[in-house]
Design a protein around this motif. Sequence first.
Motif, mmCIF file in Angstrom:
data_model
loop_
_atom_site.group_PDB
_atom_site.id
_atom_site.type_symbol
_atom_site.label_atom_id
_atom_site.label_comp_id
_atom_site.label_asym_id
_atom_site.label_seq_id
_atom_site.Cartn_x
_atom_site.Cartn_y
_atom_site.Cartn_z
ATOM 1 N N GLU A 5 0.815 -1.207 0.000
ATOM 2 C CA GLU A 5 0.000 0.000 0.000
ATOM 3 C C GLU A 5 0.858 1.270 0.000
ATOM 4 N N LEU A 6 2.182 1.097 0.094
ATOM 5 C CA LEU A 6 3.069 2.261 -0.005
ATOM 6 C C LEU A 6 2.954 2.927 -1.373
ATOM 7 N N ILE A 7 2.628 2.133 -2.389
ATOM 8 C CA ILE A 7 2.408 2.667 -3.734
ATOM 9 C C ILE A 7 1.008 2.255 -4.160
ATOM 10 N N ASP A 8 0.173 3.212 -4.510
ATOM 11 C CA ASP A 8 -1.205 2.868 -4.844
ATOM 12 C C ASP A 8 -1.278 2.106 -6.165
ATOM 13 N N TYR A 9 -2.412 1.461 -6.375
ATOM 14 C CA TYR A 9 -2.607 0.570 -7.525
ATOM 15 C C TYR A 9 -2.460 1.299 -8.869
ATOM 16 N N PRO A 10 -3.110 2.451 -9.068
ATOM 17 C CA PRO A 10 -2.949 3.146 -10.350
ATOM 18 C C PRO A 10 -1.493 3.499 -10.651
ATOM 19 N N THR A 11 -0.759 3.938 -9.629
ATOM 20 C CA THR A 11 0.648 4.288 -9.842
ATOM 21 C C THR A 11 1.464 3.064 -10.236
ATOM 22 N N LEU A 12 1.208 1.944 -9.568
ATOM 23 C CA LEU A 12 1.917 0.713 -9.926
ATOM 24 C C LEU A 12 1.624 0.298 -11.359
ATOM 25 N N ARG A 13 0.395 0.460 -11.773
ATOM 26 C CA ARG A 13 0.045 0.104 -13.152
ATOM 27 C C ARG A 13 0.824 0.953 -14.152
ATOM 28 N N VAL A 14 0.931 2.248 -13.869
ATOM 29 C CA VAL A 14 1.689 3.125 -14.769
ATOM 30 C C VAL A 14 3.178 2.780 -14.724
ATOM 31 N N ILE A 15 3.688 2.500 -13.536
ATOM 32 C CA ILE A 15 5.102 2.124 -13.402
ATOM 33 C C ILE A 15 5.404 0.901 -14.261
ATOM 34 N N TRP A 16 4.511 -0.091 -14.236
ATOM 35 C CA TRP A 16 4.759 -1.295 -15.025
ATOM 36 C C TRP A 16 4.550 -1.068 -16.514
ATOM 37 N N TRP A 17 3.707 -0.121 -16.867
ATOM 38 C CA TRP A 17 3.610 0.272 -18.281
ATOM 39 C C TRP A 17 4.939 0.892 -18.732
ATOM 40 N N VAL A 18 5.511 1.737 -17.892
ATOM 41 C CA VAL A 18 6.808 2.340 -18.207
ATOM 42 C C VAL A 18 7.896 1.270 -18.262
ATOM 43 N N LEU A 19 7.892 0.357 -17.284
ATOM 44 C CA LEU A 19 8.913 -0.688 -17.258
ATOM 45 C C LEU A 19 8.823 -1.601 -18.472
ATOM 46 N N LEU A 20 7.604 -1.882 -18.917
ATOM 47 C CA LEU A 20 7.458 -2.680 -20.133
ATOM 48 C C LEU A 20 8.101 -1.964 -21.313
ATOM 49 N N GLY A 21 7.898 -0.649 -21.389
ATOM 50 C CA GLY A 21 8.554 0.129 -22.438
ATOM 51 C C GLY A 21 10.060 0.115 -22.303
ATOM 52 N N VAL A 22 10.560 0.223 -21.066
ATOM 53 C CA VAL A 22 12.015 0.183 -20.832
ATOM 54 C C VAL A 22 12.593 -1.142 -21.303
ATOM 55 N N ILE A 23 11.903 -2.234 -21.008
ATOM 56 C CA ILE A 23 12.390 -3.556 -21.411
ATOM 57 C C ILE A 23 12.397 -3.684 -22.932
ATOM 58 N N LEU A 24 11.333 -3.193 -23.592
ATOM 59 C CA LEU A 24 11.290 -3.259 -25.055
ATOM 60 C C LEU A 24 12.400 -2.420 -25.675
ATOM 61 N N ILE A 25 12.624 -1.233 -25.113
ATOM 62 C CA ILE A 25 13.702 -0.382 -25.615
ATOM 63 C C ILE A 25 15.049 -1.035 -25.344
ATOM 64 N N GLY A 26 15.204 -1.641 -24.143
ATOM 65 C CA GLY A 26 16.448 -2.324 -23.822
ATOM 66 C C GLY A 26 16.720 -3.471 -24.773
ATOM 67 N N PHE A 27 15.687 -4.232 -25.111
ATOM 68 C CA PHE A 27 15.866 -5.336 -26.061
ATOM 69 C C PHE A 27 16.264 -4.808 -27.434
ATOM 70 N N ALA A 28 15.562 -3.762 -27.901
ATOM 71 C CA ALA A 28 15.873 -3.205 -29.211
ATOM 72 C C ALA A 28 17.289 -2.640 -29.254
ATOM 73 N N ALA A 29 17.708 -1.998 -28.164
ATOM 74 C CA ALA A 29 19.032 -1.368 -28.132
ATOM 75 C C ALA A 29 20.152 -2.395 -28.007
ATOM 76 N N MET A 30 19.971 -3.393 -27.135
ATOM 77 C CA MET A 30 21.054 -4.334 -26.850
ATOM 78 C C MET A 30 21.092 -5.494 -27.850
ATOM 79 N N ASP A 31 19.934 -6.103 -28.108
ATOM 80 C CA ASP A 31 19.927 -7.201 -29.079
ATOM 81 C C ASP A 31 19.762 -6.677 -30.490
ATOM 82 N N GLY A 32 19.379 -5.411 -30.623
ATOM 83 C CA GLY A 32 19.149 -4.834 -31.940
ATOM 84 C C GLY A 32 20.390 -4.807 -32.804
ATOM 85 N N PHE A 33 21.548 -4.471 -32.215
ATOM 86 C CA PHE A 33 22.734 -4.426 -33.058
ATOM 87 C C PHE A 33 23.200 -5.838 -33.424
#
Length: 383
Positions: A5-33
């Motif tokens: 409860e330290l982080i509310d549910y809506p905030t966690l959902r947005v955080i994981w949306w951002v993290l999903l984007g970070v992972i996709l960008i990380g994959f494209a950047a690192m495995d992309g080359f």
Amino acid sequence: MILHELIDYPTLRVIWWVLLGVILIGFAAMDGFDLGTGILLPFVARDDIERRVVINTVGPVWEGNQVWLILGGGAIFAAWPQLYAVSFSGFYLAMFAILFALILRPVGFKFRSKRESATWRSAWDWALFIGGFVPALIFGVAIGNTLQGVPFRIDNEMRIFYDGTFFGLLNPFALLCGLVSVAMLTMHGAAWLALKTQGPVRERSVRYGRLAAIATIVLFALGGVGVWLLVNGYSITSPIDPAGPSNPLLKEVARSQHAWFANYAAHPWTLIAPALGFLGPLLVLVLIGSKREILTLLSGFVTMFGIISTVGVSMFPFILPSSEQPNASLTVWDTSSSHVTLFIMLVTTVIFLPIILAYTSWVYSILRGKVTARQIEGGGHAY
């Protein structure tokens, strides 16, 4: 207070949306080359030694770069289970094609030099090309179909049905997005080879890198025009409860032209994303061939961030729209795992993601420097 409860549910959902984007960008950047290097292999190297030089620029690191792909699959499975169910079932044949192509890479690396036959080695070189080109194309095709909406539906018992076909995914707009992906990763691979090689291989990589950078700019612009003219976006027309249950059927969704541009009008600062999508390849075009090789490679990272973020920002809060049943479209607010699950995953990520970044940085620092023909001819552990 319970820890989650330290982080509310809506905030966690947005955080994981951002993290999903970070992972996709990380994959494209690192495995992309890695993928881009495979695409360029038959063209930038003219003889066996040169091709072995190209292969050995990625041979020691490609397996570590695959961590980002595994992270992406795991994150989708745990944080967005309905997204996992739709994408991994609906795109089954497309993902099988990706896996088949990716399997060609380790097999090609290991078996290419087992025989002296020129025919044998040339066949594995083209297998490595397929291992780079096919995933790059299909990843982009998947993004193109996501922007258009995927033909799935959900019944009242929350059973998911996918009514599309593999060849239905290969529509003109999706193929355009696939070409954006191919051009972007080819450019990234060229920047990597400019950093890691020298002599004729580097010179050819620079030439192909410039062509790929131009293609990335042109195709990305055409993609934007295509979204504006051809693609109907999605918008939620009913009240939104960011802390509501994970039931996609509890909302109303409308399709309309230009809907994917609404977030840019409402929040002009988000225009940074497409701006970086154009700035990155422009910097590569200007810098590749110079002595600023690391800066050139980082410009490729900027490209990945800009182009992938453009898609995410355009679609928010949608993650996977449904063209067949728009009200069943998956969004950030109604598709995630529970509050507790997202919190536990976040704590785990905060602990282990820095470890992944640390050991990846260490590996690349150990393997810094150029791969030369003399090193290859000297034998050792070279592929």
